[in-house]
Write a protein that holds these residues in place. Structure first.
Motif, PDB file in Angstrom:
ATOM      1  N   VAL A   1       0.774  -1.134   0.122  1.00  0.00           N
ATOM      2  CA  VAL A   1       0.139  -0.072  -0.051  1.00  0.00           C
ATOM      3  C   VAL A   1       0.982   1.081  -0.003  1.00  0.00           C
ATOM      4  CG1 VAL A   1      -1.673   1.354   1.322  1.00  0.00           C
ATOM      5  CG2 VAL A   1      -1.891  -1.227   1.268  1.00  0.00           C
ATOM      6  N   GLU A   2       0.743   1.971  -1.068  1.00  0.00           N
ATOM      7  CA  GLU A   2       1.638   3.320  -0.862  1.00  0.00           C
ATOM      8  C   GLU A   2       0.722   4.636  -1.335  1.00  0.00           C
ATOM      9  OE1 GLU A   2       4.769   2.480  -4.122  1.00  0.00           O
ATOM     10  OE2 GLU A   2       3.117   2.959  -5.663  1.00  0.00           O
ATOM     11  N   GLY A   3       1.116   5.441  -0.967  1.00  0.00           N
ATOM     12  CA  GLY A   3       0.278   6.839  -1.334  1.00  0.00           C
ATOM     13  C   GLY A   3       0.576   8.139  -0.524  1.00  0.00           C
ATOM     14  N   LYS A   4      -0.206   9.132  -0.621  1.00  0.00           N
ATOM     15  CA  LYS A   4       0.191  10.140  -0.477  1.00  0.00           C
ATOM     16  C   LYS A   4      -0.776  10.904   0.715  1.00  0.00           C
ATOM     17  CE  LYS A   4       2.290  11.716  -4.973  1.00  0.00           C
ATOM     18  NZ  LYS A   4       1.855  12.335  -6.020  1.00  0.00           N
ATOM     19  N   LEU A   5      -0.249  11.472   1.849  1.00  0.00           N
ATOM     20  CA  LEU A   5      -1.050  12.096   2.728  1.00  0.00           C
ATOM     21  C   LEU A   5      -1.119  13.522   2.683  1.00  0.00           C
ATOM     22  CD1 LEU A   5      -2.720  11.917   5.565  1.00  0.00           C
ATOM     23  CD2 LEU A   5      -0.697  11.627   6.424  1.00  0.00           C
ATOM     24  N   TYR A   6      -2.061  14.366   2.821  1.00  0.00           N
ATOM     25  CA  TYR A   6      -2.171  15.860   2.657  1.00  0.00           C
ATOM     26  C   TYR A   6      -2.857  16.603   3.704  1.00  0.00           C
ATOM     27  CZ  TYR A   6      -1.579  14.927  -2.475  1.00  0.00           C
ATOM     28  OH  TYR A   6      -1.045  14.534  -3.522  1.00  0.00           O
ATOM     29  N   ASP A   7      -2.418  17.578   4.515  1.00  0.00           N
ATOM     30  CA  ASP A   7      -2.692  18.059   5.537  1.00  0.00           C
ATOM     31  C   ASP A   7      -2.954  19.739   5.183  1.00  0.00           C
ATOM     32  OD1 ASP A   7      -3.395  18.885   8.370  1.00  0.00           O
ATOM     33  OD2 ASP A   7      -1.500  19.051   8.767  1.00  0.00           O
ATOM     34  N   LYS A   8      -3.899  19.761   4.631  1.00  0.00           N
ATOM     35  CA  LYS A   8      -4.248  21.483   4.086  1.00  0.00           C
ATOM     36  C   LYS A   8      -4.959  22.178   5.019  1.00  0.00           C
ATOM     37  CE  LYS A   8      -2.921  20.641  -0.692  1.00  0.00           C
ATOM     38  NZ  LYS A   8      -2.534  21.370  -1.747  1.00  0.00           N
ATOM     39  N   TYR A   9      -4.691  23.371   5.395  1.00  0.00           N
ATOM     40  CA  TYR A   9      -5.725  24.361   6.070  1.00  0.00           C
ATOM     41  C   TYR A   9      -5.956  24.029   7.493  1.00  0.00           C
ATOM     42  CZ  TYR A   9      -5.918  25.347   1.182  1.00  0.00           C
ATOM     43  OH  TYR A   9      -5.803  25.624  -0.212  1.00  0.00           O
ATOM     44  N   SER A  10      -5.131  23.083   8.221  1.00  0.00           N
ATOM     45  CA  SER A  10      -5.518  22.681   9.394  1.00  0.00           C
ATOM     46  C   SER A  10      -4.789  23.625  10.535  1.00  0.00           C
ATOM     47  CB  SER A  10      -5.223  21.375   9.961  1.00  0.00           C
ATOM     48  OG  SER A  10      -4.000  21.020   9.845  1.00  0.00           O
ATOM     49  N   PRO A  11      -5.171  23.764  11.846  1.00  0.00           N
ATOM     50  CA  PRO A  11      -4.489  24.557  12.617  1.00  0.00           C
ATOM     51  C   PRO A  11      -3.093  23.866  13.035  1.00  0.00           C
ATOM     52  CG  PRO A  11      -6.465  23.721  13.757  1.00  0.00           C
ATOM     53  CD  PRO A  11      -6.445  23.091  12.150  1.00  0.00           C
ATOM     54  N   GLY A  12      -2.130  24.814  13.430  1.00  0.00           N
ATOM     55  CA  GLY A  12      -0.824  24.269  13.849  1.00  0.00           C
ATOM     56  C   GLY A  12      -0.582  23.010  14.901  1.00  0.00           C
TER      57      GLY A  12
END
Length: 162
Positions: A78-89
């Motif tokens: 299983v391979e992939g990409k994880l995104y974390d956009k616009y969340s608080p610090g």
């Protein structure tokens, strides 16, 4: 819908194996070995999955997408990409991948991505897999725990051919 397509593909694959396998039984042992080797590649599994999302927090969500496949040695990747956009610090994107074998034993792996620039690549693999699930969450830096998890999504399920 997705499960019914998998079922139809599994039935088609089983029918093809039976159609190829029946003449092999009647022929010599070396021909049967050749037929078995030729049909082994029909078990390869290759599917893209995602985007799968965490629950919302203040209008933002983490998301993950990827690819699942079986290699020549029977390992499932299983391979992939994880995104974390616009969340608080204090929140980070967090993905979990759970591999389960036929005995019900499971192994869970995770990757974390903090900050909204770019993505985090992940790649996990296991042998002897009966199903694989993925879910996306947030990771709280304050509480050192996962928060706001989305649901578990099956990205691979072995067909029982008994």
């Amino acid at each position: 819908m997705r499960r019914s397509i998998r079922t139809m593909l599994g039935i088609a694959a089983a029918s093809a194996i039976l159609a190829v396998g029946v003449p092999a039984v009647a022929s010599s042992a070396s021909a049967a070995t050749t037929t078995k080797t030729a049909t082994a590649s029909s078990y390869d599994y290759d599917e893209y999955w995602g985007y799968y999302y965490s629950k919302y927090y203040d209008g933002s969500r983490a998301k993950a997408k990827g690819h699942v496949y079986e290699d020549d040695h029977g390992r499932f990747h299983v391979e992939g990409k994880l995104y974390d956009k616009y969340s608080p610090g204090w929140l980070c994107g967090y993905v979990q991948v759970k591999f389960e074998n036929e005995d019900g034993d499971d192994s869970t792996y995770w990757a974390k991505k903090c900050g909204s620039s770019g993505y985090r690549y992940f790649h996990f693999y296991e042998n002897h897999v009966d199903n694989i699930q993925v879910r996306t969450c947030y990771w709280s830096k304050h509480h050192e725990s996962k928060k706001y998890c989305g649901r578990w999504n099956y990205i691979y399920e072995a067909d029982s051919q008994e």
